[in-house]
Scaffold this active site. Structure first.
Site, PDB file in Angstrom:
ATOM      1  N   GLY A   1      49.928 -10.041  -6.946  1.00 35.52           N
ATOM      2  CA  GLY A   1      50.067  -9.274  -8.192  1.00 35.52           C
ATOM      3  C   GLY A   1      51.528  -9.086  -8.557  1.00 35.52           C
TER       4      GLY A   1
ATOM      5  N   ARG B   1      47.250 -15.775  -7.630  1.00 30.56           N
ATOM      6  CA  ARG B   1      46.541 -15.664  -6.352  1.00 30.56           C
ATOM      7  C   ARG B   1      45.902 -17.039  -6.162  1.00 30.56           C
ATOM      8  NH1 ARG B   1      46.814 -10.108  -5.647  1.00 30.56           N
ATOM      9  NH2 ARG B   1      46.491  -8.870  -7.526  1.00 30.56           N
TER      10      ARG B   1
ATOM     11  N   ASP C   1      51.329  -8.194   1.175  1.00 33.24           N
ATOM     12  CA  ASP C   1      50.842  -8.431   2.549  1.00 33.24           C
ATOM     13  C   ASP C   1      50.064  -9.744   2.651  1.00 33.24           C
ATOM     14  OD1 ASP C   1      48.876  -7.010   0.952  1.00 33.24           O
ATOM     15  OD2 ASP C   1      47.628  -7.024   2.736  1.00 33.24           O
TER      16      ASP C   1
ATOM     17  N   THR D   1      55.112  -5.140  -3.706  1.00 33.14           N
ATOM     18  CA  THR D   1      53.761  -4.779  -4.157  1.00 33.14           C
ATOM     19  C   THR D   1      53.792  -3.323  -4.583  1.00 33.14           C
ATOM     20  OG1 THR D   1      51.438  -4.459  -3.617  1.00 33.14           O
ATOM     21  CG2 THR D   1      52.937  -4.219  -1.782  1.00 33.14           C
TER      22      THR D   1
ATOM     23  N   ASP E   1      51.438  -1.467  -4.221  1.00 27.32           N
ATOM     24  CA  ASP E   1      50.584  -0.725  -3.286  1.00 27.32           C
ATOM     25  C   ASP E   1      51.369  -0.106  -2.116  1.00 27.32           C
ATOM     26  OD1 ASP E   1      48.580  -1.747  -4.893  1.00 27.32           O
ATOM     27  OD2 ASP E   1      48.057  -3.371  -3.510  1.00 27.32           O
TER      28      ASP E   1
ATOM     29  N   ASP F   1      51.833  -1.294   0.754  1.00 26.61           N
ATOM     30  CA  ASP F   1      50.994  -1.383   1.958  1.00 26.61           C
ATOM     31  C   ASP F   1      51.417  -2.503   2.913  1.00 26.61           C
ATOM     32  OD1 ASP F   1      50.247  -3.505   0.361  1.00 26.61           O
ATOM     33  OD2 ASP F   1      48.094  -3.210   0.550  1.00 26.61           O
TER      34      ASP F   1
ATOM     35  N   ARG G   1      44.900  -0.606  -4.025  1.00 24.69           N
ATOM     36  CA  ARG G   1      43.964  -1.383  -3.201  1.00 24.69           C
ATOM     37  C   ARG G   1      43.404  -0.495  -2.085  1.00 24.69           C
ATOM     38  NH1 ARG G   1      43.106  -7.054  -3.485  1.00 24.69           N
ATOM     39  NH2 ARG G   1      45.035  -7.375  -4.604  1.00 24.69           N
TER      40      ARG G   1
HETATM   41  N1  LIG Z   1      45.145 -15.265   5.172  1.00 27.49           N
HETATM   42  C1  LIG Z   1      45.789 -15.998   4.240  1.00 27.49           C
HETATM   43  N2  LIG Z   1      46.078 -17.297   4.481  1.00 27.49           N
HETATM   44  C2  LIG Z   1      46.738 -18.048   3.581  1.00 27.49           C
HETATM   45  N3  LIG Z   1      47.126 -17.594   2.381  1.00 27.49           N
HETATM   46  C3  LIG Z   1      46.855 -16.315   2.082  1.00 27.49           C
HETATM   47  C4  LIG Z   1      46.175 -15.442   2.983  1.00 27.49           C
HETATM   48  N4  LIG Z   1      46.052 -14.233   2.406  1.00 27.49           N
HETATM   49  C5  LIG Z   1      46.619 -14.350   1.187  1.00 27.49           C
HETATM   50  N5  LIG Z   1      47.126 -15.582   0.993  1.00 27.49           N
HETATM   51  C6  LIG Z   1      47.772 -16.116  -0.203  1.00 27.49           C
HETATM   52  O1  LIG Z   1      48.540 -15.116  -0.845  1.00 27.49           O
HETATM   53  C7  LIG Z   1      48.022 -14.910  -2.161  1.00 27.49           C
HETATM   54  C8  LIG Z   1      48.261 -13.485  -2.586  1.00 27.49           C
HETATM   55  O2  LIG Z   1      47.609 -12.601  -1.703  1.00 27.49           O
HETATM   56  P1  LIG Z   1      47.002 -11.216  -2.235  1.00 27.49           P
HETATM   57  O3  LIG Z   1      46.098 -11.494  -3.370  1.00 27.49           O
HETATM   58  O4  LIG Z   1      46.442 -10.513  -1.058  1.00 27.49           O
HETATM   59  O5  LIG Z   1      48.251 -10.449  -2.867  1.00 27.49           O
HETATM   60  P2  LIG Z   1      49.510  -9.819  -2.133  1.00 27.49           P
HETATM   61  O6  LIG Z   1      50.467 -10.859  -1.763  1.00 27.49           O
HETATM   62  O7  LIG Z   1      49.046  -8.916  -1.032  1.00 27.49           O
HETATM   63  O8  LIG Z   1      50.168  -9.003  -3.331  1.00 27.49           O
HETATM   64  P3  LIG Z   1      49.597  -7.705  -4.057  1.00 27.49           P
HETATM   65  O9  LIG Z   1      48.827  -6.912  -3.049  1.00 27.49           O
HETATM   66  O10 LIG Z   1      50.808  -7.011  -4.563  1.00 27.49           O
HETATM   67  O11 LIG Z   1      48.744  -8.206  -5.171  1.00 27.49           O
HETATM   68  C9  LIG Z   1      46.570 -15.315  -2.065  1.00 27.49           C
HETATM   69  O12 LIG Z   1      46.005 -15.619  -3.317  1.00 27.49           O
HETATM   70  C10 LIG Z   1      46.679 -16.562  -1.195  1.00 27.49           C
HETATM   71  O13 LIG Z   1      47.161 -17.653  -1.916  1.00 27.49           O
HETATM   72  O1  LIG Z   2      45.520  -7.983 -10.928  1.00 33.88           O
HETATM   73  P1  LIG Z   2      44.237  -8.060 -10.179  1.00 33.88           P
HETATM   74  O2  LIG Z   2      43.989  -9.406  -9.627  1.00 33.88           O
HETATM   75  O3  LIG Z   2      43.133  -7.481 -10.982  1.00 33.88           O
HETATM   76  O4  LIG Z   2      44.382  -7.144  -8.884  1.00 33.88           O
HETATM   77  C1  LIG Z   2      44.375  -5.757  -8.880  1.00 33.88           C
HETATM   78  C2  LIG Z   2      44.906  -5.305  -7.539  1.00 33.88           C
HETATM   79  O5  LIG Z   2      46.266  -5.696  -7.444  1.00 33.88           O
HETATM   80  C3  LIG Z   2      47.077  -4.557  -7.232  1.00 33.88           C
HETATM   81  O6  LIG Z   2      47.513  -4.078  -8.490  1.00 33.88           O
HETATM   82  C4  LIG Z   2      48.276  -4.941  -6.414  1.00 33.88           C
HETATM   83  O7  LIG Z   2      47.853  -5.368  -5.166  1.00 33.88           O
HETATM   84  C5  LIG Z   2      46.138  -3.555  -6.565  1.00 33.88           C
HETATM   85  O8  LIG Z   2      46.610  -2.224  -6.655  1.00 33.88           O
HETATM   86  C6  LIG Z   2      44.865  -3.801  -7.293  1.00 33.88           C
HETATM   87  O9  LIG Z   2      43.754  -3.451  -6.502  1.00 33.88           O
HETATM   88 MG   LIG Z   3      48.381  -6.881  -1.052  1.00 39.65          MG
END
Ligand SMILES: Nc1ncnc2c1ncn2[C@@H]1O[C@H](COP(=O)(O)OP(=O)(O)OP(=O)(O)O)[C@@H](O)[C@H]1O
Ligand SMILES: O=P(O)(O)OC[C@H]1O[C@](O)(CO)[C@@H](O)[C@@H]1O
Ligand SMILES: [Mg+2]
Length: 328
Positions: A15, A76, A107, A131, A133, A135, A177
Site C-alpha cells: 500500500g 501488490r 512487512d 506502512t 500500519d 506493524d 490491518r
Molecule cells: N510471503 C511472501 N513471499 C513473497 N512475496 C511476498 C510475501 N508476502 C508479501 N509479498 C509481496 O509483497 C507485496 C506486498 O505485501 P503486502 O500486501 O502484505 O503489503 P506490505 O508490504 O505489508 O505493505 P502495506 O501493509 O503497507 O500495504 C505482496 O503483494 C507480494 O508481492
Molecule cells: O489498499 P488496499 O489494497 O485496499 O489495502 C488496505 C489495507 O492496506 C493498508 O492501508 C496498509 O497496509 C491497511 O491499513 C489496510 O488494511
Molecule cells: Mg503490511
C-alpha cells in the site's frame, strides 16, 4: 578504461504511504552523491518481474519531497509470491546489470525481499520500512504512520464538532490491518471515550457500561474508535451492539478508509523517510546487504532481513492504565 557505473534499483511495494516520495528523493540524491546510477522500478514487484524501469536523475526528484503517493507507483503482486515470479524478477535484474536493490515496503514486501535474498545471493538488497500500519518489527516507526495518524486525528476532531452539535454517538473505524497503532494513537489524541484494538481483548460489558456512564453523566457526544482489525468485526458490528445496549438511535458510523493513505507527509515522516533513504544507500555503499534500515531510539540501525516481520502493538501496564483513565 572507463569503469562501469554501479547501478542501484529502487522500488515501492504494498500500500502507498505518505513519505514514499521523500524517501525516493533521499535514495536518488545519496546514490548520485556516491556515484551510482539509479533506476526506478515502476509498479513495485510487478514492474520488477516485467522489467519496467526508468532512469532517475536529480531533476526527476526535485520538488517531490512534499507529495503524497509514489512517483514510482506501487502494487501488490501475486506473481512475486511464487518462485517462478521471483526468478523472472532476478532475470530482469541480471539482464539490466543491476546488483543493488532497495525495496521500500511493508512487512509483506520485506518478507518477500527476504525470501528473494536467500534465493539469489548475488543481489545486495536493502529494505526500508514504510506502512501507515506501523506493524513492522525492528523499527519504532515506519514511513507514513505519523501522517496517517494525523489525518485520522484531524477527521475525528471534525466529527466531534458535529457529534456535539447533535448529541450523537460516532463509531469511527480506522485502518491498521491487524495492528492497533493508528486506533490507539487517534483515540488518545482526540479524547475518545472508547478505543477498540486487536491487541486488547476489551471486555464489552465494561466498555458498554463505561459508554453509558459517560453518556448519562458527562457528555452529550461520544466517540468510539475501532481498529479495522479488532475482533469485534468493525464499526458496523460495534454500532449494532451499542444500539442494542443503549437503545440510542443517534448513532453514526464513519469509516475513514483510504483517506488515511493520502496527502502530504508530515515533517516527521519527511525527516524519517529522508534519514532512512539516505542511510540505506550509505550502508549499501559500505558493503551491507540483505538488511533493513530501521529507526530505533533516535538512531538509524540495520537488522537482518530474515529477522524482519509483522509486529503488533504491545501495551504494557502503564499504557493500559492510561487507556483506562483517559476513556473513563
Ligand atoms: N510471503 C511472501 N513471499 C513473497 N512475496 C511476498 C510475501 N508476502 C508479501 N509479498 C509481496 O509483497 C507485496 C506486498 O505485501 P503486502 O500486501 O502484505 O503489503 P506490505 O508490504 O505489508 O505493505 P502495506 O501493509 O503497507 O500495504 C505482496 O503483494 C507480494 O508481492
Ligand atoms: O489498499 P488496499 O489494497 O485496499 O489495502 C488496505 C489495507 O492496506 C493498508 O492501508 C496498509 O497496509 C491497511 O491499513 C489496510 O488494511
Ligand atoms: Mg503490511
Amino acid at each position: 578504461m572507463e569503469q562501469r557505473k554501479r547501478k542501484i534499483a529502487v522500488l515501492t511495494s504494498g500500500g502507498d504511504a505518505p513519505g514514499l516520495n521523500a524517501c525516493i528523493n533521499a535514495v536518488v540524491r545519496t546514490a548520485i552523491y556516491y556515484n551510482y546510477s539509479v533506476l526506478g522500478v515502476r509498479d513495485g514487484y510487478e514492474g520488477l518481474i516485467t522489467g519496467r524501469v526508468m532512469k532517475l536523475d536529480l531533476t526527476d526528484v526535485n520538488d517531490i519531497i512534499h507529495l503524497g503517493g509514489t512517483i514510482l507507483k506501487t502494487s501488490r503482486s501475486e506473481q512475486f509470491k511464487i518462485k517462478e515470479g521471483r526468478f523472472l524478477a532476478y532475470e530482469q535484474l541480471k539482464q539490466k546489470d543491476i546488483d543493488h536493490l532497495i525495496v521500500i515496503g511493508g512487512d509483506g514486501s520485506l518478507k518477500g525481499t527476504s525470501i528473494f535474498s536467500k534465493e539469489y545471493n548475488d543481489i545486495s538488497i536493502i529494505g526500508i520500512p514504510k506502512t501507515i500500519d506501523n506493524d513492522i518489527s525492528g523499527t519504532d516507526y515506519s514511513i507514513g504512520y505519523d501522517t496517517a495518524l494525523n489525518t485520522a486525528v484531524s477527521a475525528v476532531d471534525k466529527l466531534r464538532d458535529t457529534a456535539e452539535s447533535h448529541n450523537r454517538i460516532f463509531i469511527v473505524e480506522v485502518m491498521g490491518r491487524d495492528a492497533g497503532y493508528i486506533a490507539y494513537g487517534t483515540g488518545l489524541a482526540t479524547g475518545a471515550e472508547g478505543i477498540l484494538i486487536p491487541e486488547t481483548h476489551m471486555d464489552h460489558v465494561y466498555l458498554l457500561d463505561n459508554l453509558r456512564r459517560n453518556w448519562h453523566e458527562k457528555r452529550s457526544s461520544l466517540i468510539l474508535i475501532v481498529a479495522e482489525g479488532d475482533e469485534t468485526g468493525g464499526a458496523r458490528r460495534v454500532a449494532e451492539e451499542i444500539t442494542n445496549y443503549l437503545g440510542n438511535k443517534e448513532i453514526r458510523i464513519s469509516i475513514l478508509g483510504h483517506i488515511q493513505r493520502g496527502g502530504s507527509p508530515t515533517a516527521f515522516d519527511r525527516i524519517l523517510a529522508t534519514q532512512l533513504g539516505n542511510m540505506a544507500v550509505t550502508f549499501l555503499n559500505k558493503g551491507a546487504k540483505n538488511v533493513m534500515v530501521g529507526f530505533q531510539r533516535q538512531e538509524i540501525i540495520t537488522i537482518p532481513l530474515k529477522d524482519v516481520g509483522r509486529r503488533s502493538m504491545s501495551l504494557n501496564e502503564k499504557a493500559l492504565k492510561l487507556l483506562e483513565i483517559m476513556t473513563s
